[in-house]
Design a protein around this motif. Structure first.
Motif, PDB file in Angstrom:
ATOM      1  N   ALA A 159      86.184 124.932  96.561  1.00  6.10           N
ATOM      2  CA  ALA A 159      85.890 123.934  95.532  1.00  6.10           C
ATOM      3  C   ALA A 159      84.687 123.085  95.942  1.00  6.10           C
ATOM      4  O   ALA A 159      84.589 122.624  97.074  1.00  6.10           O
ATOM      5  N   THR A 160      83.756 122.923  95.013  1.00  3.18           N
ATOM      6  CA  THR A 160      82.520 122.170  95.255  1.00  3.18           C
ATOM      7  C   THR A 160      82.274 121.253  94.067  1.00  3.18           C
ATOM      8  O   THR A 160      82.590 121.602  92.926  1.00  3.18           O
ATOM      9  N   THR A 180      80.497 120.533  91.574  1.00  3.88           N
ATOM     10  CA  THR A 180      79.494 121.005  90.623  1.00  3.88           C
ATOM     11  C   THR A 180      80.114 120.991  89.233  1.00  3.88           C
ATOM     12  O   THR A 180      81.241 120.520  89.046  1.00  3.88           O
ATOM     13  N   ASP A 181      79.400 121.566  88.261  1.00  4.69           N
ATOM     14  CA  ASP A 181      79.941 121.641  86.905  1.00  4.69           C
ATOM     15  C   ASP A 181      80.690 122.948  86.660  1.00  4.69           C
ATOM     16  O   ASP A 181      80.910 123.348  85.519  1.00  4.69           O
ATOM     17  N   PHE A 182      81.107 123.623  87.753  1.00  5.84           N
ATOM     18  CA  PHE A 182      81.809 124.903  87.615  1.00  5.84           C
ATOM     19  C   PHE A 182      83.032 124.784  86.710  1.00  5.84           C
ATOM     20  O   PHE A 182      83.245 125.605  85.819  1.00  5.84           O
ATOM     21  N   ALA A 183      83.851 123.767  86.952  1.00  8.73           N
ATOM     22  CA  ALA A 183      85.094 123.623  86.191  1.00  8.73           C
ATOM     23  C   ALA A 183      84.823 123.395  84.708  1.00  8.73           C
ATOM     24  O   ALA A 183      85.500 123.960  83.842  1.00  8.73           O
ATOM     25  N   ASP A 184      83.818 122.571  84.402  1.00 10.71           N
ATOM     26  CA  ASP A 184      83.454 122.346  83.002  1.00 10.71           C
ATOM     27  C   ASP A 184      82.965 123.634  82.354  1.00 10.71           C
ATOM     28  O   ASP A 184      83.352 123.964  81.232  1.00 10.71           O
ATOM     29  N   ARG A 185      82.106 124.348  83.066  1.00 10.57           N
ATOM     30  CA  ARG A 185      81.551 125.594  82.522  1.00 10.57           C
ATOM     31  C   ARG A 185      82.641 126.626  82.314  1.00 10.57           C
ATOM     32  O   ARG A 185      82.596 127.419  81.367  1.00 10.57           O
ATOM     33  N   ALA A 186      83.639 126.639  83.196  1.00 12.81           N
ATOM     34  CA  ALA A 186      84.733 127.601  83.085  1.00 12.81           C
ATOM     35  C   ALA A 186      85.754 127.205  82.033  1.00 12.81           C
ATOM     36  O   ALA A 186      86.623 128.008  81.674  1.00 12.81           O
ATOM     37  N   SER A 237      87.140 119.071  97.440  1.00 13.44           N
ATOM     38  CA  SER A 237      85.795 119.591  97.198  1.00 13.44           C
ATOM     39  C   SER A 237      84.794 119.188  98.280  1.00 13.44           C
ATOM     40  O   SER A 237      84.860 118.088  98.819  1.00 13.44           O
ATOM     41  N   MET A 238      83.872 120.102  98.558  1.00 17.78           N
ATOM     42  CA  MET A 238      82.706 119.796  99.373  1.00 17.78           C
ATOM     43  C   MET A 238      81.555 119.466  98.440  1.00 17.78           C
ATOM     44  O   MET A 238      81.582 119.801  97.247  1.00 17.78           O
TER      45      MET A 238
END
Length: 261
Positions: A183-184, A186-192, A206-207
């Motif tokens: 977990a980092t 970033t906007d990964f979770a929003d994009r997913a 998260s890092m």
């Protein structure tokens, strides 16, 4: 001047990679969709580090993106020393409920693009006495993850591709490293399309992108094969190889499925 190409460079880990490499004296070639964000980053890096930064706004999920990027790179430099295949994203949901078109676009970016770019740019990398490829996978590469099924599978592919290619190139000057962050921020979770509950859980461990990039570039230049940043991420990934797959899948499903609407 040695030059690095970073895909997905406009934000998150990609932006952090560019900053880390510029700080080490590399000129950078930045590729992503957002022209404004790329130009802003290029200006910052040139002012702060005195390097050259060139940008290519490009939809990297498009079928001919690798050809477009390769042609552009060859016009910019003959000293490509680093290729970072960072662009990628995930889609959260049950496989049969997500559209096939959306999932195929994700696979195009996560798998087909890095393969095509690597194949097309290896001749340029071979011209250097020492060159590096960094493929950005995920801790999801180490197990099946229900509701992130194709994302995890695409990252497992990238990990296997990296290790196989590394062995093939073992007697050349090109070193291949696979970086698998957890977990980092970033906007990964929003994009997913993940729920707020899942995002809150991920944020606890998260890092930062800068931490991941510093770790990844250090491992790349040290010639490491496969690296996982963060002690907790290393432990959890190791544990997945020691317990039955059915159990790890059940645990993952318990985390992700309960948040689905």
């Amino acid at each position: 001047m040695p030059t690095a190409l970073i895909t997905g460079a406009s934000r998150g880990i990609g932006r952090a990679f560019a900053t880390e490499l510029a700080g080490r004296g590399y000129d950078v070639l930045l590729v992503a969709r957002s022209a404004d964000q790329l130009e802003q980053l290029a200006t910052e890096l040139q002012q702060q580090h005195g390097i050259k930064a060139h940008t290519l706004p490009c939809d990297l999920a498009a079928p001919h993106a690798a050809e477009q990027v390769t042609e552009w790179v060859n016009h910019q430099t003959q000293e490509l020393a680093v290729l970072i295949n960072n662009a990628g994203y995930g889609m959260w949901g049950r496989f049969e409920e997500l559209t096939l078109t959306e999932q195929q676009a994700m696979l195009q970016l996560n798998m087909h693009l890095p393969v095509a770019l690597t194949h097309r740019l290896l001749p340029l990398l071979h011209r250097q006495a020492k060159a590096y490829i960094l493929n950005v996978a995920s801790t999801a590469a180490y197990q099946a993850v229900p509701t992130l099924t194709l994302y995890a599978a695409s990252k497992a592919f990238l990990l296997s591709f990296s290790r196989g290619l590394r062995y093939e190139l073992r007697e050349s000057g090109v070193s291949v490293t696979c970086l698998s962050p957890g977990a980092t921020t970033t906007d990964f979770a929003d994009r997913a399309g993940m729920s707020a509950g899942l995002q809150a859980t991920a944020n606890k461990v998260s890092m930062t992108p800068a931490q991941v990039a510093q770790f990844g570039i250090g491992a790349l230049l040290a010639g490491e094969a496969e690296v996982i940043p963060g002690a907790l991420n290393k432990i959890s990934s190791k544990l997945t190889s020691l317990v039955p797959k059915a159990l790890t899948e059940k645990i993952a499903a318990g985390i992700y499925e309960k948040h689905l609407k």
